[in-house]
Structures are given as structure tokens and as C-alpha cells.
Write a protein that holds these residues in place. Sequence first.
Motif, mmCIF file in Angstrom:
data_model
loop_
_atom_site.group_PDB
_atom_site.id
_atom_site.type_symbol
_atom_site.label_atom_id
_atom_site.label_comp_id
_atom_site.label_asym_id
_atom_site.label_seq_id
_atom_site.Cartn_x
_atom_site.Cartn_y
_atom_site.Cartn_z
ATOM 1 N N UNK A 1 0.839 -1.186 0.000
ATOM 2 C CA UNK A 1 0.000 0.000 0.000
ATOM 3 C C UNK A 1 0.883 1.248 0.000
ATOM 4 N N UNK A 2 0.541 2.206 -0.832
ATOM 5 C CA UNK A 2 1.326 3.423 -0.941
ATOM 6 C C UNK A 2 1.165 4.290 0.303
ATOM 7 N N UNK A 3 2.263 4.896 0.724
ATOM 8 C CA UNK A 3 2.259 5.791 1.877
ATOM 9 C C UNK A 3 1.959 7.213 1.395
ATOM 10 N N UNK A 4 0.900 7.782 1.916
ATOM 11 C CA UNK A 4 0.470 9.110 1.469
ATOM 12 C C UNK A 4 1.527 10.155 1.767
ATOM 13 N N UNK A 5 2.166 10.048 2.928
ATOM 14 C CA UNK A 5 3.170 11.046 3.294
ATOM 15 C C UNK A 5 4.355 11.024 2.321
ATOM 16 N N UNK A 6 4.766 9.836 1.906
ATOM 17 C CA UNK A 6 5.883 9.746 0.958
ATOM 18 C C UNK A 6 5.472 10.311 -0.411
ATOM 19 N N UNK A 7 4.212 10.089 -0.775
ATOM 20 C CA UNK A 7 3.727 10.665 -2.033
ATOM 21 C C UNK A 7 3.720 12.196 -1.966
ATOM 22 N N UNK A 8 3.407 12.733 -0.798
ATOM 23 C CA UNK A 8 3.444 14.184 -0.637
ATOM 24 C C UNK A 8 4.871 14.715 -0.705
ATOM 25 N N UNK A 9 5.826 13.951 -0.187
ATOM 26 C CA UNK A 9 7.235 14.324 -0.307
ATOM 27 C C UNK A 9 7.633 14.348 -1.781
ATOM 28 N N UNK A 10 7.215 13.321 -2.524
ATOM 29 C CA UNK A 10 7.502 13.283 -3.960
ATOM 30 C C UNK A 10 6.931 14.513 -4.646
ATOM 31 N N UNK A 11 5.701 14.864 -4.297
ATOM 32 C CA UNK A 11 5.055 16.032 -4.902
ATOM 33 C C UNK A 11 5.858 17.305 -4.608
ATOM 34 N N UNK A 12 6.362 17.430 -3.397
ATOM 35 C CA UNK A 12 7.153 18.605 -3.017
ATOM 36 C C UNK A 12 8.439 18.681 -3.826
ATOM 37 N N UNK A 13 9.068 17.527 -4.071
ATOM 38 C CA UNK A 13 10.309 17.503 -4.856
ATOM 39 C C UNK A 13 10.014 17.865 -6.305
ATOM 40 N N UNK A 14 8.953 17.310 -6.864
ATOM 41 C CA UNK A 14 8.611 17.576 -8.264
ATOM 42 C C UNK A 14 8.287 19.057 -8.468
ATOM 43 N N UNK A 15 7.502 19.643 -7.566
ATOM 44 C CA UNK A 15 7.092 21.043 -7.736
ATOM 45 C C UNK A 15 8.247 22.014 -7.486
ATOM 46 N N UNK A 16 9.166 21.647 -6.590
ATOM 47 C CA UNK A 16 10.297 22.549 -6.286
ATOM 48 C C UNK A 16 11.475 22.336 -7.233
ATOM 49 N N UNK A 17 11.582 21.153 -7.851
ATOM 50 C CA UNK A 17 12.625 20.869 -8.825
ATOM 51 C C UNK A 17 13.907 20.327 -8.248
ATOM 52 N N UNK A 18 14.007 20.215 -6.922
ATOM 53 C CA UNK A 18 15.222 19.652 -6.337
ATOM 54 C C UNK A 18 14.931 19.109 -4.951
ATOM 55 N N UNK A 19 15.761 18.177 -4.528
ATOM 56 C CA UNK A 19 15.609 17.579 -3.197
ATOM 57 C C UNK A 19 15.920 18.601 -2.110
ATOM 58 N N UNK A 20 16.961 19.413 -2.339
ATOM 59 C CA UNK A 20 17.352 20.386 -1.316
ATOM 60 C C UNK A 20 16.267 21.446 -1.116
ATOM 61 N N UNK A 21 15.647 21.885 -2.203
ATOM 62 C CA UNK A 21 14.575 22.882 -2.094
ATOM 63 C C UNK A 21 13.360 22.288 -1.375
ATOM 64 N N UNK A 22 13.014 21.042 -1.711
ATOM 65 C CA UNK A 22 11.901 20.388 -1.032
ATOM 66 C C UNK A 22 12.187 20.222 0.449
ATOM 67 N N UNK A 23 13.452 19.904 0.792
ATOM 68 C CA UNK A 23 13.828 19.738 2.191
ATOM 69 C C UNK A 23 13.630 21.039 2.957
ATOM 70 N N UNK A 24 14.047 22.160 2.342
ATOM 71 C CA UNK A 24 13.854 23.451 3.006
ATOM 72 C C UNK A 24 12.372 23.756 3.193
ATOM 73 N N UNK A 25 11.553 23.494 2.186
ATOM 74 C CA UNK A 25 10.129 23.807 2.244
ATOM 75 C C UNK A 25 9.398 22.954 3.293
#
Length: 295
Positions: A1-25
Amino acid sequence: MLDVRRMQVLRAVVTSGSISAAARNLGYTPSAISQQLSTLEREVGVVLLERAGRGVRPTAAGSLLSEHAEVLSTQLAKAEAALADLKDGRTGRIAIRYFATAGAALVPPAVAALRRELPGIQVDLKLVEPDDPLPEVESGAADVAIVVFPRATPPAKGVELVHLLDDPYRAVLPKGHPLARKRVLGLADLADEQWVGNEWPPGPCQEIVLQACGAAGFAPNFVVESEDFQTAQGFVAAGLGVSLLPELALNSPHPGVVVRRVRNPTPLRVLYAAVAAHARDNPAVRTLLDALNSR
């Protein structure tokens, strides 16, 4: 079963364009973000991100999951808002049970006030007569019931009683009756009269009348039984007898009757709101009780 929180992390990375930017957000470390993404890729069995210069971009699978994560985030936000509304009493359902005279005089303005204050509340209204509405509250089937006291047995443990009003009984006589000349009657003045009953089958309201008459030294001679107060007035107007009716039932007296106060004693029924234990802290119930008490 997919973890919703991890999917939200993926969404943050995709929208910000980088892992470091998503981490800050998100307030995480880049390594924590990378770990969440690695776990998600193992769960789905496909690569979700690929390098693009100094950042990352989603694969087809990553774009798909990112889009679904956005939908899930929107639905979760709606669910959280709906739950908050329910907890605060702005939405939900309230079940109210009542008898006829309370339904005519007390319940409509109180429900109207509830709707103005909390328009998202669904109201389940039901007239319970000649049965007693209290058992529905005791069983948890209803949140609030308008009930009459005194009664032979107290309510079940946990039911809260909120006093609404004292409702004195009045003598109802045919127009032209000799006693109509008096402004106030002693209850014993009615001892030799023929009586019209107004509660069938007999319940707490008739018991109040019988006890008062007993205190005045007589038992009423019922020659006609009716099921409701309005019909009883019709029988009285026709000259078939006298009756005692609660004041709340006499807002629109029959044109063929006169209404007089009685004393020694004055029969009195007391109206309460019976509140189920599960509904005691419900904001909608409290709003309803405030409206009932503002009459």
C-alpha cells in the motif's frame, strides 16, 4: 500500500525541482527526503526521479504519482476541515423528539435559531405521541427530547435534564357556564362537574390532573375521553363537560370556551429538555438548548 506522506514528499520535490529545495520547504534534511523517496521507489518498483542538471525531474511514473499526491492532499485538507467543522459543531446531525404542544410552541423557533446559528447542521425532527419521547434519548436513538415532569420513574443514568418552563393548568369551561363568571376558580369548584379527558392513553399530563384533584378532595368524573388538547376543547365547547389544560396548549383557545385560572392547588407540569449522554457536549445541542430557554 502506498504511503500518502511519501507521495506528498515526492510532490514537493517535483514542484520545487530539487531535493534540497523540497527539504527546506518541508523542514526536513535532504538525506531524510532522499530516504523517503528511496523507500517509495522500492514500494512501487519503478524509478520516480532522474537527474536534470543540478536538480531532478520526474519520470512518467513520478509524474503520475505526483498528480495523484496533489489530489490526495486536496482531499485530506477537505477531510481535516470537515472534521474540524464536525468537532466544533458547525456540521453534523441532531435528532430531536417532542410532543405536540411542545412541537407547536417551543420547538419551531428554537430549530429556526439553530439553523441561523449553524446552517450546516442537519435536524431530524420527530413527533412522539402518545408514546413517551424519553426512551429514545435513554437508548441513544435521539439527542434531545422535550419531556414532562413529574413522572413516576426518573430518567436513566446519564440523561441530563435542562429545565425549560413551568406550565400551569387552566380550567376550560363552555361559554355560558355558571362558573365562567369567576375570574379564578378553586379546583374544588369543579368537583361536581362532568369532565372531558384530554390524554389517551393516560400519561404524565393526566396524572398531574388526577393528583391535583385528589389534593382538592375529589376524583374527576370523566364522561368523554379525547386523545389531544384541541379535540378536548371541542368537546368542552359542545357542553359535554369541563377540562383542565396546560397553558401552553391554549395559545389559540376554541371560540366556544372560556379559560380561567385555578388554585388550591394549581396543577403544574414542568417541561424539561432531556439530553443524551453522548450529546451533552455537542455545540449544536447547546445552541438548541439556549434557544429553547430564550422563549
